[in-house]
Design a protein around this motif. Structure first.
Motif, mmCIF file in Angstrom:
data_model
loop_
_atom_site.group_PDB
_atom_site.id
_atom_site.type_symbol
_atom_site.label_atom_id
_atom_site.label_comp_id
_atom_site.label_asym_id
_atom_site.label_seq_id
_atom_site.Cartn_x
_atom_site.Cartn_y
_atom_site.Cartn_z
ATOM 1 N N GLN A 93 -86.711 64.054 -51.053
ATOM 2 C CA GLN A 93 -87.195 64.026 -49.673
ATOM 3 C C GLN A 93 -87.340 62.609 -49.150
ATOM 4 O O GLN A 93 -87.442 61.660 -49.900
ATOM 5 N N ASP A 110 -89.186 59.476 -47.232
ATOM 6 C CA ASP A 110 -90.519 58.907 -47.313
ATOM 7 C C ASP A 110 -91.122 58.890 -45.911
ATOM 8 O O ASP A 110 -90.562 58.320 -44.988
ATOM 9 N N GLU A 144 -93.914 57.527 -44.690
ATOM 10 C CA GLU A 144 -94.441 56.267 -44.162
ATOM 11 C C GLU A 144 -93.295 55.367 -43.687
ATOM 12 O O GLU A 144 -93.408 54.700 -42.671
ATOM 13 N N ASP A 145 -92.171 55.427 -44.426
ATOM 14 C CA ASP A 145 -90.985 54.687 -44.002
ATOM 15 C C ASP A 145 -90.586 55.106 -42.603
ATOM 16 O O ASP A 145 -90.299 54.283 -41.743
ATOM 17 N N VAL A 165 -92.992 53.854 -39.951
ATOM 18 C CA VAL A 165 -92.779 52.444 -39.605
ATOM 19 C C VAL A 165 -91.527 52.306 -38.747
ATOM 20 O O VAL A 165 -91.515 51.596 -37.735
ATOM 21 N N ARG A 171 -92.075 53.539 -35.216
ATOM 22 C CA ARG A 171 -92.871 52.601 -34.428
ATOM 23 C C ARG A 171 -92.012 51.417 -33.986
ATOM 24 O O ARG A 171 -92.090 50.960 -32.847
ATOM 25 N N SER A 191 -96.928 46.476 -34.420
ATOM 26 C CA SER A 191 -97.093 47.101 -35.724
ATOM 27 C C SER A 191 -98.566 47.329 -36.046
ATOM 28 O O SER A 191 -98.908 48.120 -36.908
#
Lengths: 521, 162
Positions: B110, B112, B114-115, B118, B121, B128
């Motif tokens: 799967q 990521d 959080e990647d 980021v 965003r 950030s």
């Protein structure tokens, strides 16, 4: 000197024995805890004793009495024992932290019975990798620690951990395959995998083949050490594990890779043919790692990226191929193991206190928990390299060595490392501002009683922070030790002479080949 | 050493095929295919050790084979160790693929989260650092995990086994 060789296998044998015992006593968590603590304390004592002994010369143990190069040997020289001492101090601290955590959560059974045996196996694998005097035994050490780390990383088998574990396991297995390829080619080219004998034989083989072997080994170790183009797996997989596990991984596993690079580059491939490549890799690791950290919004991931970034500093020292550079790199490894582990332990405390590691949802911790604030601030400043802390001393050593080298590339690296330090400071202070100073968001638990931090966890994290600070106090002797280590690494002869005293064969029983009755040569 | 150190061409071809197929499978997204790929690559590398040992000879036992005609036993010992290690790690990977299937109904690697957060965003060109008023400030990773990437989910129904 030879009378102390019995100390050499202890850091490998004791944890393995303890692991078996702990596994057998899985019904009694209390006994397991006692076994783990006693074992790791003994390992620490053995390593610390050896630290003094090997300063007079390396200790070599021929396993089973078989003489190297046919038999397998364990070699404790200055570098191995220094790494071993720091790593066993750190594993002990992390163990105490996880014990306190388990106790505070009130779960006598829950942190599954497998935790202690696996943790001990991990310690044994790390020790085996440090002590191995044989390339294949180094591989076995890597596999022992990897197998244990797979289990620790996926502890509990939740969705997030399985996701993280998948990436980690596949990447680790691939690097093992690369290492095996390198081993097979090395054996085909040189007819041995004993490090000392390889050091004698490799200069005689074709330089092209030697370069292939060097690059293959660098690739295999580079994945483990998380050097830039090979580092993407690390920030993905480390943050989801339990705090103590992440801490011990961050402190030790990448450093085993760095150790392997240092050992093979100095002993097997002197002459620095890969130095320019290593320098560029170091620069990319530093800068890309720290830029990744700046972008992160989760403190665990932020620290994982700084971990990648600071591997670049050690690689820089190794790539300088000078005594000053290596000494600074060795000092930096020691500093980084303690400080990075301490920071991850403190983040575990932050997560406990604030309920999250996302910087968006933390705040006001400086007021809520001043002790925690100090515990974060000190190692954070240490990592960023604020004088007079050990991070500063390590970095200044590297920069000095870089300036001594004097090539344009070395100056680029010097600039890169200064920039990386500044960005590290920026990233860590950003985390500090948001977690400790900004007004706490509404959701933060404020009930003082419920979120009180267990003494054992704070105590063991504080112990590591203090250990990091004390590196500044003992920086003089430690740098002296690192200098002597670097000199003997560059000279190579102390290692080779210790393993093969007459240049051909080590101490121990000779292999029973040759004129045996019935043999027809 | 045996005078004949030329490797057998059959072994080299087999190694090439095994490693090629292995690498191809490792690039797949399904964990069980990655697993098979790793096994094949591992077997290819094990054969490489046999090539490294030189030409085959008699059993390396003093008294049964003349010393000049013995096989080199050392690479074979190494291969045995490597096989045992691969076996253990393969078993672990298999267990993990099964667990992934239990949890997600598939065993694909799967993304990521959080990647992606980021990246999202950055794509939106937001700063950030975010404040309490940022859009997904109250969505936890676990919330997003429910909506995580799943290439195979379309057209597949059925209960998730517990």
């Amino acid at each position: 000197m030879t009378s102390m060789t019995w100390l050499v296998p202890l850091p490998v044998v004791l944890p393995l024995f303890g692991a078996g015992l702990a596994l057998a006593l899985y019904r009694s968590p209390r006994a397991q805890r006692a076994i783990s603590v006693v074992t790791l304390t003994l390992v620490l004592a053995a390593s610390a004793t050896m630290l003094a002994v090997v300063d007079r010369g390396p200790l070599v143990l021929s396993i089973g009495g078989w003489a190297p190069p046919i038999g397998i040997d364990l070699v404790a020289d200055r570098l191995s024992v220094l790494m071993l001492s720091v790593s066993s101090a750190v594993t002990l601290c992390v163990l105490l932290y996880s014990l306190a955590q388990g106790e505070a959560d009130g779960d006598e059974e829950a942190p599954v019975a497998i935790y202690h045996p696996t943790y001990l196996v991990l310690a044994a694998g790390v020790a085996d990798a440090f002590l191995s005097g044989d390339l294949f035994n180094l591989y076995v050490g890597f596999e022992i620690l990897l197998a244990a780390s797979f289990v620790l990383l996926t502890l509990g088998g939740t969705g997030a951990r399985i996701r993280a574990g998948t990436i980690y396991v596949v990447v680790a297995l691939l690097s093992s395959v690369l290492f095996l390829v390198a081993l097979a080619l090395t054996y085909a080219a040189a007819g041995t995998v004993n490090l000392a004998q390889l050091a004698q034989r490799l200069p005689e083989i074709d330089p092209g083949v030697r370069l292939v072997l060097q690059i293959l080994l660098l690739l295999a170790f580079g994945i483990k050490a998380a050097i830039f183009p090979l580092s993407a797996w690390l920030p993905d997989s480390y943050p989801t594990a339990p705090a103590p596990v992440t801490a011990v991984f961050a402190g030790l596993l990448t450093k085993v890779g760095v150790y392997a690079i240092l050992r093979t580059q100095t002993l097997l491939f002197p002459g620095g043919r890969a130095d320019a490549v290593l320098m560029w890799a170091a620069l990319a690791t530093m800068l890309i790692g720290i830029l990744g950290a700046v972008a992160q919004n989760d403190i665990k991931r932020l620290l994982s990226f700084t971990l990648v970034s600071h591997i670049g500093f050690m690689l820089f020292g190794i790539a300088l191929s000078s005594e000053a550079g290596m000494a600074a790199a060795i000092f930096y490894v020691v500093h980084h193991i303690t400080v990075q582990t301490a920071l991850f332990l403190v983040v575990g405390l932050i997560e406990r206190r604030g309920g999250t590691t996302s910087l968006d949802r933390l705040g006001g911790l400086a007021k809520l928990s001043p002790v925690l604030a100090v515990l974060y601030f000190v190692p954070a400043m240490n990592l960023a390299g604020v004088p007079p802390l050990s991070g500063f001393l390590g970095k200044i050593g590297l920069i000095q060595a870089g300036v001594d080298r004097g090539t344009p590339l070395a100056y680029v690296l010097v600039g890169g490392s200064v920039l990386t330090s500044l960005l590290t400071l920026y990233a860590l202070i950003k985390a500090w501002n948001k977690a400790f100073w900004q007004t706490p968001p509404a959701g933060l638990p404020t009930d003082r009683h419920r979120t009180r931090l267990p003494f054992g966890m704070v105590g063991s994290a504080a112990a590591l922070v203090v250990l990091g600070l004390s590196l500044t106090v003992v920086a003089g002797p430690l740098y002296g030790y690192a200098d002597r280590t670097a000199v003997s690494l560059r000279a190579r002869t102390p290692y080779i002479d210790a393993v093969l005293p007459d240049g051909v064969r080590g101490l121990g029983r000779p292999a029973p080949v040759g004129p045996v009755a019935g043999a027809t040569p | 050493m045996t005078p004949d150190m030329r490797p057998s061409i059959a072994l080299v071809v087999v190694i090439a095929v095994l490693v090629t197929v292995g690498v191809y499978l490792v690039l797949e997204r399904s964990l069980s295919r990655v697993l098979i790929g790793l096994i094949l690559t591992g077997n290819g590398v094990n054969l490489l050790f046999l090539v490294a040992g030189g030409a085959a000879g008699g059993p390396p036992i003093v008294g049964t084979t003349p010393i000049g005609r013995m096989s080199d036993p050392l690479p074979q010992a190494m291969v045995l160790t490597a096989i045992v290690i691969t076996l253990g790690l393969t078993a672990f990977l298999l267990a993990m693929a099964y667990r992934s299937w239990q949890l997600n109904e598939h065993d694909e690697v799967q993304d990521d989260l959080e990647d992606r957060r980021v990246a999202r965003r950055a794509a939106a060109d937001q700063p950030s650092f975010t404040d309490a008023d940022t859009e997904d400030a109250d969505a936890t990773l676990d919330d997003e995990a429910a909506a995580v990437h799943d290439e195979t989910a379309e057209g597949r129904t059925g209960e998730v086994p517990r």
